[in-house]
Design an enzyme around this catalytic site. Structure first.
Site, PDB file in Angstrom:
ATOM      1  N   PRO A   2       1.376  -1.054  -8.651  1.00  0.00           N
ATOM      2  CA  PRO A   2       1.747  -0.488  -9.951  1.00  0.00           C
ATOM      3  C   PRO A   2       2.237   0.941  -9.738  1.00  0.00           C
ATOM      4  O   PRO A   2       1.504   1.789  -9.236  1.00  0.00           O
ATOM      5  CB  PRO A   2       0.438  -0.500 -10.756  1.00  0.00           C
ATOM      6  CG  PRO A   2      -0.528  -1.302  -9.992  1.00  0.00           C
ATOM      7  CD  PRO A   2      -0.057  -1.354  -8.581  1.00  0.00           C
ATOM      8  N   GLU A   3       3.493   1.173 -10.054  1.00  0.00           N
ATOM      9  CA  GLU A   3       4.064   2.511  -9.976  1.00  0.00           C
ATOM     10  C   GLU A   3       4.258   3.003 -11.408  1.00  0.00           C
ATOM     11  O   GLU A   3       3.781   2.373 -12.348  1.00  0.00           O
ATOM     12  CB  GLU A   3       5.385   2.470  -9.188  1.00  0.00           C
ATOM     13  CG  GLU A   3       5.214   1.895  -7.773  1.00  0.00           C
ATOM     14  CD  GLU A   3       6.499   1.833  -6.960  1.00  0.00           C
ATOM     15  OE1 GLU A   3       7.398   2.659  -7.212  1.00  0.00           O
ATOM     16  OE2 GLU A   3       6.607   0.964  -6.087  1.00  0.00           O
ATOM     17  N   LYS A  60       0.935   7.825 -11.413  1.00  0.00           N
ATOM     18  CA  LYS A  60       0.343   6.487 -11.454  1.00  0.00           C
ATOM     19  C   LYS A  60      -1.065   6.511 -12.040  1.00  0.00           C
ATOM     20  O   LYS A  60      -1.787   5.506 -11.969  1.00  0.00           O
ATOM     21  CB  LYS A  60       0.302   5.904 -10.036  1.00  0.00           C
ATOM     22  CG  LYS A  60       1.677   5.808  -9.387  1.00  0.00           C
ATOM     23  CD  LYS A  60       1.575   5.421  -7.917  1.00  0.00           C
ATOM     24  CE  LYS A  60       2.886   5.679  -7.198  1.00  0.00           C
ATOM     25  NZ  LYS A  60       2.749   5.552  -5.731  1.00  0.00           N
ATOM     26  N   ARG A 289       6.533   1.131   6.548  1.00  0.00           N
ATOM     27  CA  ARG A 289       6.729   0.611   5.197  1.00  0.00           C
ATOM     28  C   ARG A 289       8.061  -0.123   5.132  1.00  0.00           C
ATOM     29  O   ARG A 289       9.048   0.311   5.755  1.00  0.00           O
ATOM     30  CB  ARG A 289       6.776   1.807   4.236  1.00  0.00           C
ATOM     31  CG  ARG A 289       6.160   1.511   2.919  1.00  0.00           C
ATOM     32  CD  ARG A 289       4.939   2.371   2.638  1.00  0.00           C
ATOM     33  NE  ARG A 289       3.750   1.870   3.313  1.00  0.00           N
ATOM     34  CZ  ARG A 289       2.568   2.422   3.149  1.00  0.00           C
ATOM     35  NH1 ARG A 289       2.426   3.462   2.375  1.00  0.00           N
ATOM     36  NH2 ARG A 289       1.511   1.917   3.735  1.00  0.00           N
TER      37      ARG A 289
END
Length: 299
Positions: A2-3, A60, A289
């Site tokens: 969740p950003e 966030k 990443r």
DNA sequence: ACGCCCGCCTGTAAGC
DNA sequence: TGCTTACAGGCGGGCG
């Protein structure tokens, strides 16, 4: 995961749902979720009997101010979810770690399989405590400074690009004062708060800039393009209630997925044709990443 | 002092 | 087919 857009979607839904409600009981299954407190009981004692005044967000983080002047802070980590339950009889889903029950009825569940999320109650610092906090960055705007004072635990968090307006000159200052790769710049929560792996790639595609371009190398035009892309992508994503990725970890209060994933231009589109130039979307490992980009559209 | 990178976790899915 | 292994991700802290 969740950003900012996902947390903002939860914020606006939650706001409608819980503002004005009084917290009757809180259960925590394990100290891990409230690790900043001495015990689960210490966390509970700061919440029970409190009325919720608002639901706010910075980056966030969800901020829930209470009667007492304290603020309940929630962070969803990468797999955290909030669920609304109409009655205490609703069967708990797996990995429900914190249950907030309200006097007016209904419950709010904090669910988190991968356990990177947390909750804590922030108590305002006295004058001496505030003085001890070093709020030295003179470029940070007034709103960000107020937040840093109010929630001392978040005093290192940067400005929120949806809540705070920045001139592109200020944005340019952040980019130029230290040379870092653009993706690192976007994901560093100390400068701009709320952007993670998904939206950094989408913003950089929209801006036509590569993830590894140095922030200090941007021309005036590119600085403006990046800031514009940042604001626009986040606004679009909020409009479509955020992104649920392949694993569908992100769910809203009612368990629904977000709709923005269908508009992703590069994220999770490795090997597919770029919608703009038809070249193949690339995927590379960057600082451990996944990073997606179009070699042709981004320079 | 600062920047990089590991470790925390579990569900899912690829690989042998 | 079933077991093992890798991977996803945010962020704090430890190490270089």
């Amino acid at each position: 995961m969740p950003e900012l857009p996902e947390v903002e979607t939860l914020r606006s839904d939650l706001s409608r749902e819980i503002v004005g409600k009084k917290i009757k009981a809180v259960t925590v299954d394990n100290g891990r979720w409230v690790r900043r407190h001495k015990s689960a009981k210490a966390f509970r004692d700061l919440l029970e009997g409190q009325t919720i005044k608002a639901v706010e967000r910075v980056g966030k983080y969800l901020l829930i101010p209470l009667d007492s002047g304290n603020t309940l802070v929630l962070h969803l980590g990468m797999s955290g979810q909030l669920h609304r339950a109409k009655t205490p009889k609703t069967p708990k889903i797996k990995h429900t770690h914190i249950v907030f029950g309200f006097t007016q009825g209904g419950e709010l569940w904090f669910v988190d399989p991968r356990t990177f999320g947390e909750a804590f109650v922030s108590v305002p610092l006295n004058e001496a405590g505030q003085a001890a906090l070093q709020l030295s960055d003179s470029v940070v705007n007034a709103e960000a400074r107020v937040l840093r004072r109010r929630i001392s635990e978040l005093h290192e968090l940067g400005f929120d690009p949806v809540e705070s307006m920045l001139t592109w000159e200020q944005f340019g200052y952040f980019l130029h004062h230290k040379p870092v790769q653009l993706k690192a710049f976007l994901m560093d929560q100390h400068t701009i708060a709320g952007i993670g792996n998904v939206y950094s790639d989408e913003i950089l595609f929209a801006a036509g800039l590569r993830y590894d371009r140095l922030s200090s190398s941007l021309s005036t035009t590119e600085v403006r393009r990046l800031y514009r892309a940042l604001v626009e992508i986040l606004a679009e994503a909020i409009k479509h209630r955020g992104s649920s990725l392949a694993d569908e970890q992100y769910r809203d209060l009612e368990g629904r997925t977000g709709n923005f994933s269908q508009f992703h231009e590069v994220y999770d589109r490795a090997g597919l044709a770029c919608r703009r130039c038809r070249n193949t979307v690339q995927k590379v490992k960057w600082k451990d990443r996944n990073t997606y980009f179009c070699d042709h559209c981004q320079i």
